[in-house]
Structures are given as C-alpha cells and as structure tokens.
Motif scaffolding. Sequence first.
Motif, PDB file in Angstrom:
ATOM      1  N   THR A   1      32.143   2.406  62.853  1.00 19.75           N
ATOM      2  CA  THR A   1      32.788   1.006  62.955  1.00 19.75           C
ATOM      3  C   THR A   1      34.165   1.121  62.742  1.00 19.75           C
ATOM      4  O   THR A   1      34.737   1.948  62.153  1.00 19.75           O
ATOM      5  N   LEU A   2      34.881  -0.061  63.163  1.00 18.82           N
ATOM      6  CA  LEU A   2      36.166  -0.321  62.809  1.00 18.82           C
ATOM      7  C   LEU A   2      36.576  -1.687  62.405  1.00 18.82           C
ATOM      8  O   LEU A   2      36.315  -2.496  62.894  1.00 18.82           O
TER       9      LEU A   2
ATOM     10  N   TYR B   1      42.848   2.333  65.165  1.00 17.10           N
ATOM     11  CA  TYR B   1      41.898   2.576  66.157  1.00 17.10           C
ATOM     12  C   TYR B   1      42.753   3.020  67.246  1.00 17.10           C
ATOM     13  O   TYR B   1      42.378   3.129  68.499  1.00 17.10           O
ATOM     14  N   SER B   2      43.670   3.725  67.308  1.00 20.32           N
ATOM     15  CA  SER B   2      44.631   4.416  68.083  1.00 20.32           C
ATOM     16  C   SER B   2      44.069   5.640  69.044  1.00 20.32           C
ATOM     17  O   SER B   2      44.403   5.824  70.019  1.00 20.32           O
ATOM     18  N   ASN B   3      43.029   6.155  68.393  1.00 19.82           N
ATOM     19  CA  ASN B   3      42.487   7.162  68.901  1.00 19.82           C
ATOM     20  C   ASN B   3      41.231   6.783  69.737  1.00 19.82           C
ATOM     21  O   ASN B   3      40.542   7.811  70.255  1.00 19.82           O
ATOM     22  N   GLU B   4      40.808   5.625  69.724  1.00 23.96           N
ATOM     23  CA  GLU B   4      39.798   5.286  70.459  1.00 23.96           C
ATOM     24  C   GLU B   4      40.012   5.073  71.890  1.00 23.96           C
ATOM     25  O   GLU B   4      40.897   5.036  72.471  1.00 23.96           O
TER      26      GLU B   4
ATOM     27  N   VAL C   1      37.675   0.096  73.782  1.00 23.48           N
ATOM     28  CA  VAL C   1      37.700  -0.175  72.354  1.00 23.48           C
ATOM     29  C   VAL C   1      39.007  -0.479  71.691  1.00 23.48           C
ATOM     30  O   VAL C   1      39.215  -1.647  70.811  1.00 23.48           O
ATOM     31  N   ARG C   2      40.134   0.036  72.002  1.00 18.39           N
ATOM     32  CA  ARG C   2      41.433  -0.282  71.533  1.00 18.39           C
ATOM     33  C   ARG C   2      41.875  -1.733  72.255  1.00 18.39           C
ATOM     34  O   ARG C   2      42.330  -2.509  71.347  1.00 18.39           O
TER      35      ARG C   2
END
Length: 82
Positions: A42-43, A49-52, A56-57
């Motif tokens: 989950t975010l 969330y930069s590595n998603e 998703v980003r």
Amino acid sequence: MIEKFKLIDKIEVDADGVVHVRTKIAVIDDGSLVASAYHRHTLAPGDDYSNESDTVRAICGLIHTAEAVALFKGRMELHSTS
C-alpha cells in the motif's frame, strides 16, 4: 523453456487515498502456467512512490494531493491519540 513474469494486475484506491497495489508473479513452462503468487503493498498519502511503476506513480500523483496528505495525516494523528 521456463519463464518468470512479474506484473501489476490490480490497483485500488480507498476513500482515504490509500493506493493498494497487487503484483502477480507467474511461472510459465512451455506456454502453461505452472505456478503463481501475489504480493500486495500500500501507498498512503504522503508516502514516497518514486520507485513505483509509471502507472502507479500517475495514480498517486492524482490522488495524493497536498490536501489529501494533510487530511490523511490528520486522521492518523486523531486515531493515535484516542
């Protein structure tokens, strides 16, 4: 030939702005699925969330506005003091 695939197969957003991401891992042998597993994470508004993935980003960028982050943090503070 055995191949392993990893793909995001489900993204859901809760009313409080938490983004749920489900990733499917599939093992294919000669075109037939031989095994699969799922991983979920989950975010929350305010999370990095930069590595998603790009998708998703993009969703988090729309959902996790400054207002959504402030509301989420306020709710979390309210729950932690009760």
